[in-house]
Design an enzyme around this catalytic site. Structure first.
Site, PDB file in Angstrom:
ATOM      1  N   ASP A 123       0.768  -1.040   0.083  1.00  0.00           N
ATOM      2  CA  ASP A 123      -0.025   0.015   0.059  1.00  0.00           C
ATOM      3  C   ASP A 123       0.924   0.967  -0.080  1.00  0.00           C
ATOM      4  O   ASP A 123       2.163   1.264   0.024  1.00  0.00           O
ATOM      5  CB  ASP A 123      -1.016  -0.168   1.185  1.00  0.00           C
ATOM      6  N   PHE A 183       6.438   2.286  -4.353  1.00  0.00           N
ATOM      7  CA  PHE A 183       8.119   2.496  -4.020  1.00  0.00           C
ATOM      8  C   PHE A 183       8.444   3.880  -4.526  1.00  0.00           C
ATOM      9  O   PHE A 183       9.590   4.277  -3.902  1.00  0.00           O
ATOM     10  CB  PHE A 183       8.916   1.327  -4.720  1.00  0.00           C
ATOM     11  N   HIS A 201      11.066  -9.001   0.668  1.00  0.00           N
ATOM     12  CA  HIS A 201      11.079  -7.770   0.332  1.00  0.00           C
ATOM     13  C   HIS A 201      12.195  -6.842   0.664  1.00  0.00           C
ATOM     14  O   HIS A 201      12.987  -7.080   1.361  1.00  0.00           O
ATOM     15  CB  HIS A 201       9.736  -7.210   1.530  1.00  0.00           C
ATOM     16  N   TYR A 215       3.025   4.701   0.847  1.00  0.00           N
ATOM     17  CA  TYR A 215       3.737   5.268   1.996  1.00  0.00           C
ATOM     18  C   TYR A 215       2.667   5.935   2.734  1.00  0.00           C
ATOM     19  O   TYR A 215       1.984   6.628   2.458  1.00  0.00           O
ATOM     20  CB  TYR A 215       5.023   6.068   1.606  1.00  0.00           C
TER      21      TYR A 215
END
Length: 231
Positions: free
Chosen positions: A65, A78, A186, A67
Protein backbone atom coordinates in the site's frame (compact mmCIF):
# COMPACT_ATOMS: atom_id res chain seq x y z
CA UNK A 1 -19.96 5.75 -16.80
CA UNK A 2 -17.47 8.41 -15.72
CA UNK A 3 -13.91 7.57 -16.83
CA UNK A 4 -11.83 7.32 -13.66
CA UNK A 5 -8.46 6.69 -15.32
CA UNK A 6 -8.56 7.98 -18.89
CA UNK A 7 -7.06 5.08 -20.83
CA UNK A 8 -7.82 1.43 -21.61
CA UNK A 9 -7.80 0.50 -17.91
CA UNK A 10 -11.28 2.02 -17.63
CA UNK A 11 -12.69 -0.72 -19.83
CA UNK A 12 -10.66 -3.46 -18.13
CA UNK A 13 -11.77 -2.37 -14.66
CA UNK A 14 -15.34 -1.34 -15.53
CA UNK A 15 -16.91 -4.55 -14.10
CA UNK A 16 -15.48 -3.57 -10.70
CA UNK A 17 -16.16 0.16 -11.02
CA UNK A 18 -19.88 -0.43 -11.64
CA UNK A 19 -20.24 -2.96 -8.81
CA UNK A 20 -21.99 -2.45 -5.49
CA UNK A 21 -18.75 -3.34 -3.69
CA UNK A 22 -16.94 -0.46 -5.40
CA UNK A 23 -19.75 1.91 -4.49
CA UNK A 24 -19.21 0.92 -0.84
CA UNK A 25 -15.48 1.54 -1.21
CA UNK A 26 -16.18 4.94 -2.78
CA UNK A 27 -18.46 5.95 0.07
CA UNK A 28 -15.93 4.73 2.63
CA UNK A 29 -13.13 6.73 1.00
CA UNK A 30 -15.29 9.84 0.75
CA UNK A 31 -15.75 9.75 4.51
CA UNK A 32 -12.07 8.94 5.15
CA UNK A 33 -10.80 11.86 3.06
CA UNK A 34 -13.23 14.22 4.77
CA UNK A 35 -12.34 13.18 8.32
CA UNK A 36 -8.73 11.94 8.24
CA UNK A 37 -5.40 12.50 6.51
CA UNK A 38 -5.24 9.96 3.69
CA UNK A 39 -2.42 9.30 1.22
CA UNK A 40 -1.98 9.87 -1.62
CA UNK A 41 -4.20 12.88 -2.25
CA UNK A 42 -7.36 11.88 -4.08
CA UNK A 43 -6.05 13.17 -7.42
CA UNK A 44 -3.18 10.65 -7.38
CA UNK A 45 -5.01 7.48 -6.33
CA UNK A 46 -4.92 6.05 -9.87
CA UNK A 47 -1.56 7.49 -10.97
CA UNK A 48 0.00 4.06 -11.62
CA UNK A 49 -2.82 3.12 -14.00
CA UNK A 50 -2.79 6.54 -15.66
CA UNK A 51 0.94 6.42 -16.38
CA UNK A 52 1.06 2.81 -17.61
CA UNK A 53 -1.86 1.74 -19.76
CA UNK A 54 -3.05 -1.86 -19.89
CA UNK A 55 -1.77 -2.31 -23.43
CA UNK A 56 1.61 -0.81 -22.56
CA UNK A 57 2.21 -2.80 -19.34
CA UNK A 58 4.91 -5.43 -19.63
CA UNK A 59 6.27 -5.44 -16.05
CA UNK A 60 4.42 -5.19 -12.74
CA UNK A 61 6.24 -4.28 -9.52
CA UNK A 62 3.66 -4.93 -6.83
CA UNK A 63 3.70 -3.12 -3.51
CA UNK A 64 1.45 -3.49 -0.47
CA UNK A 65 0.00 0.00 0.00
CA UNK A 66 1.20 3.63 -0.28
CA UNK A 67 3.76 5.19 2.03
CA UNK A 68 1.91 6.47 5.09
CA UNK A 69 4.06 9.44 6.12
CA UNK A 70 3.62 13.05 4.92
CA UNK A 71 4.84 13.91 1.43
CA UNK A 72 5.80 10.38 0.41
CA UNK A 73 2.91 8.74 -1.48
CA UNK A 74 2.76 9.39 -5.23
CA UNK A 75 0.30 6.77 -6.43
CA UNK A 76 3.24 4.67 -7.72
CA UNK A 77 4.54 1.80 -5.61
CA UNK A 78 7.95 2.46 -3.99
CA UNK A 79 8.28 5.90 -5.69
CA UNK A 80 8.53 9.24 -3.87
CA UNK A 81 8.60 12.75 -5.29
CA UNK A 82 11.87 14.63 -5.84
CA UNK A 83 13.08 16.31 -2.66
CA UNK A 84 11.58 13.64 -0.40
CA UNK A 85 14.03 11.61 1.67
CA UNK A 86 14.57 8.13 0.25
CA UNK A 87 12.60 5.50 2.20
CA UNK A 88 14.73 2.60 3.49
CA UNK A 89 13.16 0.05 1.11
CA UNK A 90 13.95 2.24 -1.88
CA UNK A 91 17.55 2.66 -0.72
CA UNK A 92 17.85 -1.12 -0.71
CA UNK A 93 16.24 -1.34 -4.16
CA UNK A 94 18.88 1.09 -5.45
CA UNK A 95 21.66 -0.99 -3.87
CA UNK A 96 20.43 -4.16 -5.56
CA UNK A 97 19.88 -2.25 -8.80
CA UNK A 98 23.52 -1.24 -8.82
CA UNK A 99 24.81 -4.68 -7.87
CA UNK A 100 22.54 -6.34 -10.45
CA UNK A 101 22.69 -4.17 -13.57
CA UNK A 102 25.14 -1.39 -12.64
CA UNK A 103 22.49 1.34 -12.51
CA UNK A 104 24.07 4.16 -10.51
CA UNK A 105 21.96 5.19 -7.49
CA UNK A 106 20.43 8.67 -7.68
CA UNK A 107 19.55 11.03 -4.86
CA UNK A 108 15.83 11.22 -5.69
CA UNK A 109 13.23 8.46 -5.52
CA UNK A 110 11.06 9.37 -8.51
CA UNK A 111 10.55 6.24 -10.61
CA UNK A 112 8.42 7.61 -13.46
CA UNK A 113 11.07 6.74 -16.05
CA UNK A 114 10.25 3.09 -15.40
CA UNK A 115 6.54 3.66 -15.98
CA UNK A 116 7.34 5.36 -19.29
CA UNK A 117 8.80 2.03 -20.45
CA UNK A 118 5.85 -0.13 -19.44
CA UNK A 119 6.49 -0.83 -15.75
CA UNK A 120 3.25 -0.70 -13.75
CA UNK A 121 4.17 0.44 -10.22
CA UNK A 122 1.06 -0.96 -8.57
CA UNK A 123 0.09 -1.18 -4.92
CA UNK A 124 -2.45 -3.85 -3.98
CA UNK A 125 -4.24 -1.24 -1.85
CA UNK A 126 -4.31 2.27 -3.31
CA UNK A 127 -4.86 4.44 -0.22
CA UNK A 128 -3.63 4.55 3.37
CA UNK A 129 -4.37 6.63 6.50
CA UNK A 130 -1.56 8.78 7.87
CA UNK A 131 0.72 6.70 10.08
CA UNK A 132 -1.31 3.51 9.73
CA UNK A 133 0.32 1.08 7.30
CA UNK A 134 -2.20 -1.29 5.72
CA UNK A 135 -5.01 0.72 7.30
CA UNK A 136 -7.22 0.35 4.22
CA UNK A 137 -6.53 -3.32 3.60
CA UNK A 138 -9.74 -5.28 3.13
CA UNK A 139 -11.86 -2.21 2.37
CA UNK A 140 -12.32 -3.04 -1.31
CA UNK A 141 -9.23 -1.97 -3.22
CA UNK A 142 -8.21 -5.59 -3.69
CA UNK A 143 -11.21 -6.03 -6.02
CA UNK A 144 -9.73 -3.40 -8.34
CA UNK A 145 -6.10 -4.47 -8.24
CA UNK A 146 -6.85 -8.21 -8.39
CA UNK A 147 -8.92 -7.53 -11.51
CA UNK A 148 -5.97 -5.69 -13.02
CA UNK A 149 -3.54 -8.51 -12.20
CA UNK A 150 -5.88 -11.17 -13.62
CA UNK A 151 -6.46 -9.16 -16.81
CA UNK A 152 -2.72 -8.76 -17.38
CA UNK A 153 -2.16 -12.44 -16.61
CA UNK A 154 -4.81 -13.48 -19.13
CA UNK A 155 -3.23 -11.23 -21.77
CA UNK A 156 0.17 -12.76 -21.07
CA UNK A 157 3.82 -11.84 -21.66
CA UNK A 158 4.07 -9.87 -18.40
CA UNK A 159 6.89 -10.08 -15.86
CA UNK A 160 5.54 -9.86 -12.31
CA UNK A 161 8.10 -8.80 -9.69
CA UNK A 162 6.77 -9.85 -6.30
CA UNK A 163 8.78 -8.83 -3.24
CA UNK A 164 7.66 -10.22 0.10
CA UNK A 165 4.82 -12.42 1.29
CA UNK A 166 2.07 -9.89 0.72
CA UNK A 167 2.84 -9.54 -2.99
CA UNK A 168 3.43 -13.27 -3.36
CA UNK A 169 -0.08 -13.95 -2.06
CA UNK A 170 -1.18 -12.80 -5.55
CA UNK A 171 0.58 -15.69 -7.31
CA UNK A 172 -2.66 -17.73 -7.62
CA UNK A 173 -4.04 -14.93 -9.82
CA UNK A 174 -1.19 -15.30 -12.35
CA UNK A 175 -1.03 -17.85 -15.16
CA UNK A 176 2.60 -18.92 -15.06
CA UNK A 177 2.34 -20.65 -18.44
CA UNK A 178 1.95 -17.23 -20.11
CA UNK A 179 3.84 -14.92 -17.71
CA UNK A 180 7.00 -14.83 -15.61
CA UNK A 181 7.10 -14.41 -11.82
CA UNK A 182 10.22 -13.12 -10.09
CA UNK A 183 9.99 -13.34 -6.32
CA UNK A 184 12.21 -12.71 -3.32
CA UNK A 185 11.99 -11.31 0.21
CA UNK A 186 10.91 -7.67 0.50
CA UNK A 187 13.55 -4.90 0.20
CA UNK A 188 12.59 -3.60 3.64
CA UNK A 189 15.51 -3.39 6.12
CA UNK A 190 13.70 -6.07 8.12
CA UNK A 191 14.02 -8.65 5.34
CA UNK A 192 16.43 -7.48 2.63
CA UNK A 193 19.32 -9.51 4.09
CA UNK A 194 17.23 -12.68 3.91
CA UNK A 195 17.40 -12.98 0.15
CA UNK A 196 16.46 -9.72 -1.50
CA UNK A 197 20.09 -8.70 -1.85
CA UNK A 198 21.60 -10.85 -4.56
CA UNK A 199 18.25 -11.87 -6.05
CA UNK A 200 18.98 -9.96 -9.30
CA UNK A 201 15.35 -9.12 -10.14
CA UNK A 202 16.18 -6.44 -12.69
CA UNK A 203 18.42 -8.53 -14.93
CA UNK A 204 16.02 -11.49 -14.58
CA UNK A 205 13.19 -9.22 -15.61
CA UNK A 206 15.03 -8.09 -18.72
CA UNK A 207 15.91 -11.68 -19.60
CA UNK A 208 12.22 -12.50 -19.32
CA UNK A 209 11.20 -9.59 -21.51
CA UNK A 210 13.71 -10.64 -24.16
CA UNK A 211 12.24 -14.16 -24.11
CA UNK A 212 8.86 -12.56 -24.89
CA UNK A 213 10.37 -10.58 -27.75
CA UNK A 214 10.03 -7.33 -25.78
CA UNK A 215 12.61 -4.59 -25.31
CA UNK A 216 14.39 -4.66 -21.93
CA UNK A 217 13.90 -1.91 -19.36
CA UNK A 218 16.57 0.76 -18.99
CA UNK A 219 16.62 0.80 -15.20
CA UNK A 220 19.03 3.74 -14.90
CA UNK A 221 17.15 6.70 -13.47
CA UNK A 222 18.02 10.28 -14.47
CA UNK A 223 20.28 12.14 -12.04
CA UNK A 224 17.91 15.09 -11.81
CA UNK A 225 14.17 15.58 -12.20
CA UNK A 226 12.77 18.89 -13.36
CA UNK A 227 9.62 20.02 -11.57
CA UNK A 228 7.75 20.07 -14.88
CA UNK A 229 8.32 16.31 -15.19
CA UNK A 230 6.50 15.51 -11.93
CA UNK A 231 2.92 14.33 -12.37
Amino acid sequence: MKKLIGNDWDEILEPVFISEDYRKLHNFLKSEYQTKTIYPDMYHIFTAFKLTSFKKTKVVILGQDPYHNPGQATGMSFSVNPGVKLPPSLKNIYKELYDDVGAVPVEHGYLKKWTDQGVLLLNAVLTVPYGHANGHQGKGWELVTDQAIKALSNRGKVVFILWGRFAQNKIPLIDQSKNIIIKSPHPSPFSADRGFFGSRPFSKCNDGLKSFGEAPIDWQLPRKIEQAEVV
